[in-house]
Design an enzyme around this catalytic site. Structure first.
Site, PDB file in Angstrom:
ATOM      1  N   ASP A 156      -0.238  -3.352   5.662  1.00 28.71           N
ATOM      2  CA  ASP A 156      -1.041  -3.809   6.794  1.00 28.71           C
ATOM      3  C   ASP A 156      -0.408  -5.060   7.406  1.00 28.71           C
ATOM      4  O   ASP A 156      -0.221  -5.172   8.620  1.00 28.71           O
ATOM      5  CB  ASP A 156      -2.466  -4.113   6.299  1.00 28.71           C
ATOM      6  CG  ASP A 156      -3.455  -4.218   7.445  1.00 28.71           C
ATOM      7  OD1 ASP A 156      -3.083  -3.906   8.585  1.00 28.71           O
ATOM      8  OD2 ASP A 156      -4.607  -4.627   7.203  1.00 28.71           O
ATOM      9  N   TYR A 171      -7.957  -2.695  -0.698  1.00 26.36           N
ATOM     10  CA  TYR A 171      -8.785  -2.197   0.397  1.00 26.36           C
ATOM     11  C   TYR A 171      -9.881  -1.227  -0.037  1.00 26.36           C
ATOM     12  O   TYR A 171     -10.593  -0.689   0.803  1.00 26.36           O
ATOM     13  CB  TYR A 171      -7.903  -1.546   1.478  1.00 26.36           C
ATOM     14  CG  TYR A 171      -7.252  -2.566   2.390  1.00 26.36           C
ATOM     15  CD1 TYR A 171      -6.953  -3.846   1.926  1.00 26.36           C
ATOM     16  CD2 TYR A 171      -6.938  -2.268   3.702  1.00 26.36           C
ATOM     17  CE1 TYR A 171      -6.350  -4.780   2.746  1.00 26.36           C
ATOM     18  CE2 TYR A 171      -6.335  -3.207   4.530  1.00 26.36           C
ATOM     19  CZ  TYR A 171      -6.048  -4.459   4.041  1.00 26.36           C
ATOM     20  OH  TYR A 171      -5.449  -5.382   4.859  1.00 26.36           O
ATOM     21  N   ASP A 216       7.862 -10.791  -0.118  1.00 27.10           N
ATOM     22  CA  ASP A 216       8.182 -12.029   0.607  1.00 27.10           C
ATOM     23  C   ASP A 216       9.574 -11.931   1.241  1.00 27.10           C
ATOM     24  O   ASP A 216       9.788 -12.345   2.380  1.00 27.10           O
ATOM     25  CB  ASP A 216       8.039 -13.270  -0.292  1.00 27.10           C
ATOM     26  CG  ASP A 216       8.536 -13.049  -1.713  1.00 27.10           C
ATOM     27  OD1 ASP A 216       8.996 -11.925  -2.018  1.00 27.10           O
ATOM     28  OD2 ASP A 216       8.480 -13.993  -2.513  1.00 27.10           O
ATOM     29  N   ASP A 254       1.997  -5.455  11.198  1.00 27.02           N
ATOM     30  CA  ASP A 254       1.716  -6.365  12.315  1.00 27.02           C
ATOM     31  C   ASP A 254       2.962  -7.196  12.620  1.00 27.02           C
ATOM     32  O   ASP A 254       3.317  -7.417  13.782  1.00 27.02           O
ATOM     33  CB  ASP A 254       0.567  -7.331  11.969  1.00 27.02           C
ATOM     34  CG  ASP A 254      -0.802  -6.805  12.430  1.00 27.02           C
ATOM     35  OD1 ASP A 254      -0.981  -5.581  12.420  1.00 27.02           O
ATOM     36  OD2 ASP A 254      -1.673  -7.623  12.775  1.00 27.02           O
ATOM     37  N   LYS A 281       5.758  -6.463  -5.334  1.00 19.14           N
ATOM     38  CA  LYS A 281       5.896  -7.798  -5.915  1.00 19.14           C
ATOM     39  C   LYS A 281       5.691  -7.635  -7.428  1.00 19.14           C
ATOM     40  O   LYS A 281       4.787  -8.228  -8.028  1.00 19.14           O
ATOM     41  CB  LYS A 281       4.830  -8.726  -5.275  1.00 19.14           C
ATOM     42  CG  LYS A 281       4.988 -10.192  -5.609  1.00 19.14           C
ATOM     43  CD  LYS A 281       6.136 -10.863  -4.907  1.00 19.14           C
ATOM     44  CE  LYS A 281       6.222 -12.322  -5.292  1.00 19.14           C
ATOM     45  NZ  LYS A 281       7.456 -12.979  -4.853  1.00 19.14           N
TER      46      LYS A 281
HETATM   47  P1  ATP Z   1      -7.730  -6.571  13.016  1.00 18.19           P
HETATM   48  O1  ATP Z   1      -7.808  -7.465  11.818  1.00 18.19           O
HETATM   49  O2  ATP Z   1      -8.955  -5.749  13.244  1.00 18.19           O
HETATM   50  O3  ATP Z   1      -6.458  -5.766  13.070  1.00 18.19           O
HETATM   51  P2  ATP Z   1      -6.918  -8.918  14.487  1.00 18.19           P
HETATM   52  O4  ATP Z   1      -7.854 -10.038  14.233  1.00 18.19           O
HETATM   53  O5  ATP Z   1      -5.613  -8.852  13.803  1.00 18.19           O
HETATM   54  O6  ATP Z   1      -7.709  -7.516  14.302  1.00 18.19           O
HETATM   55  P3  ATP Z   1      -6.275  -7.888  17.030  1.00 18.19           P
HETATM   56  O7  ATP Z   1      -7.514  -7.368  17.646  1.00 18.19           O
HETATM   57  O8  ATP Z   1      -5.369  -6.904  16.415  1.00 18.19           O
HETATM   58  O9  ATP Z   1      -6.675  -8.989  16.009  1.00 18.19           O
HETATM   59  O10 ATP Z   1      -5.488  -8.748  18.090  1.00 18.19           O
HETATM   60  C1  ATP Z   1      -4.541  -9.754  17.773  1.00 18.19           C
HETATM   61  C2  ATP Z   1      -4.012 -10.356  19.073  1.00 18.19           C
HETATM   62  O11 ATP Z   1      -3.221  -9.403  19.760  1.00 18.19           O
HETATM   63  C3  ATP Z   1      -5.115 -10.786  20.009  1.00 18.19           C
HETATM   64  O12 ATP Z   1      -4.845 -12.040  20.552  1.00 18.19           O
HETATM   65  C4  ATP Z   1      -5.129  -9.749  21.099  1.00 18.19           C
HETATM   66  O13 ATP Z   1      -5.440 -10.233  22.346  1.00 18.19           O
HETATM   67  C5  ATP Z   1      -3.705  -9.178  21.087  1.00 18.19           C
HETATM   68  N1  ATP Z   1      -3.733  -7.724  21.318  1.00 18.19           N
HETATM   69  C6  ATP Z   1      -4.041  -6.776  20.416  1.00 18.19           C
HETATM   70  N2  ATP Z   1      -3.984  -5.557  20.969  1.00 18.19           N
HETATM   71  C7  ATP Z   1      -3.637  -5.717  22.258  1.00 18.19           C
HETATM   72  C8  ATP Z   1      -3.437  -4.816  23.369  1.00 18.19           C
HETATM   73  N3  ATP Z   1      -3.562  -3.473  23.245  1.00 18.19           N
HETATM   74  N4  ATP Z   1      -3.089  -5.354  24.544  1.00 18.19           N
HETATM   75  C9  ATP Z   1      -2.935  -6.672  24.700  1.00 18.19           C
HETATM   76  N5  ATP Z   1      -3.108  -7.581  23.710  1.00 18.19           N
HETATM   77  C10 ATP Z   1      -3.468  -7.107  22.494  1.00 18.19           C
END
Ligand code: ATP
Length: 338
Positions: free
Chosen positions: A227, A123, A203, A231, A170
């Site tokens: 990161d 990053y 993994d 998620d 890893k």
């Molecule tokens: P980044 O790479 O910037 O983290 P990303 O491409 O992973 O972004 P996000 O914007 O994090 O995408 O969103 C991923 C999914 O989760 C999307 O479909 C979005 O609608 C849903 N999402 C994210 N945050 C929320 C929230 N606060 N409320 C409802 N849905 C959300």
């Protein structure tokens, strides 16, 4: 009085910022903890309006504040958050994944935290092209690895739960870089004999987060792995809409949702503001610890309980299986708070 800088961001950023501001105003007006809030521009909107994703005035105001709340920014994220993390030396990215009631979760009763190294790895953006190939530099240093390892162990001690740190890497493939990370974590572990220490390949960790997430307490890992795994962990407990994060340094900290700007739902008034409201909870805990201020801890607890009670009552936004708009959901949080 604590002075809070608040970056309103892009996409759903301004919508969830409105919720955060209502919560901060309620705390100030009704809960006896004095807070002042300064809203600031950064991200795609700032780039368009001012010509810079992270305007100098924003950076100055953030530096002068006691803590920063940052809503997600869009395409210019690398020029905002990655820069802020490095400039302010916010080396620990702390991402809890905690179960709340009534969630579309894979499993219940999860309470784990990912401590992600926040300044190195892929990053740093150190990339270049040669002929028709591109090269990214993965820098992992011993001091940065030790620093996040120490943070992770003291967090495990303070959480007083399973008292376990899982070091995720890893090193069987990236022998040099992850070798340094794994060695630093193992050495730091020796200073914490009361905390269990284990190592896991990334993994296997990705799989175990789905298979037996309840086994984890604190996961310590490098920037990119952290990161991705955070998620995943957020989804295991119910989704990104419930996931807050802290970027912590020795003297300053910035709090933000784990998720991005979610352009797909921006302007639809359905964004879940919990990720940002729970970031306020994390900020108050940090301010409480830094300033030895019991009132901050007390209010932090109230903020978390308010979110807990609202989702428990079945009142939820669409992402977690409900039909409340962002402002209706926020109004319920505020009602529980006072
Ligand atoms: P980044 O790479 O910037 O983290 P990303 O491409 O992973 O972004 P996000 O914007 O994090 O995408 O969103 C991923 C999914 O989760 C999307 O479909 C979005 O609608 C849903 N999402 C994210 N945050 C929320 C929230 N606060 N409320 C409802 N849905 C959300």
């Amino acid at each position: 009085m604590y002075h809070i800088s608040l970056i309103t961001g892009d996409g759903i950023g301004p919508e969830i910022s409105e919720s955060a501001i209502s919560v901060l105003e309620t705390i100030n007006d009704k809960l006896g903890l004095k807070l002042s809030v300064e809203t600031l521009l950064a991200g795609d909107t700032a780039l368009k309006k001012i010509g810079k994703a992270l305007p100098d005035e924003t950076l100055d105001s953030v530096k002068k504040s006691d803590a920063c709340l940052k809503a997600p920014v869009g395409e210019s994220a690398a020029d905002v958050i990655v820069v802020l993390r490095r400039m302010l030396d916010l080396y620990a990215n702390i991402r809890p994944a905690k179960s709340y009631p009534n969630m579309p979760a894979l499993k219940d009763n999860i309470d784990l935290v990912i401590a992600r190294e926040n300044t190195e790895d892929l990053y740093t953006g150190a990339e270049f092209e040669i002929d028709n190939a591109a090269v990214a530099m993965r820098i992992i240093s011993d001091p940065a690895s030790r620093r996040i390892a120490k943070y992770a162990f003291s967090l495990a001690k303070q959480r007083n739960q399973k008292k376990k740190v899982t070091c995720v890497h890893k090193s069987n493939v990236m022998r040099k870089t992850d070798g340094i990370f794994a060695k630093a974590c193992s050495e730091v572990a020796k200073n914490y004999p009361d905390i269990k220490f284990e190592q896991m390949y990334v993994d296997a960790c990705a799989m175990n987060l789905i298979r037996q997430p309840e086994e984890f307490d604190v996961i310590v890992t490098t920037n990119l792995f952290g990161d991705i795994l955070s998620d995943e962990a957020a989804q295991v407990v119910g989704g990104l809409g419930m996931a807050p994060a802290a970027n912590i340094g020795d003297n300053f900290a910035l709090f933000e949702p784990v998720h991005g700007a979610a352009f797909d739902i921006a302007g639809k008034h359905i964004a879940n503001p919990s990720s940002f409201v729970l970031s306020i909870k994390m900020m108050l805990d940090w301010l409480g610890a830094k300033n030895n201020d019991k009132k901050c801890f007390e209010v932090a607890k109230k903020v978390e309980s308010a979110v807990y009670d609202v989702v428990k009552s079945g009142s939820k936004t669409k992402d977690i299986g409900g039909n409340k708009t962002t402002s209706e959901f926020t109004a319920e949080i505020i009602r529980k708070l006072i």
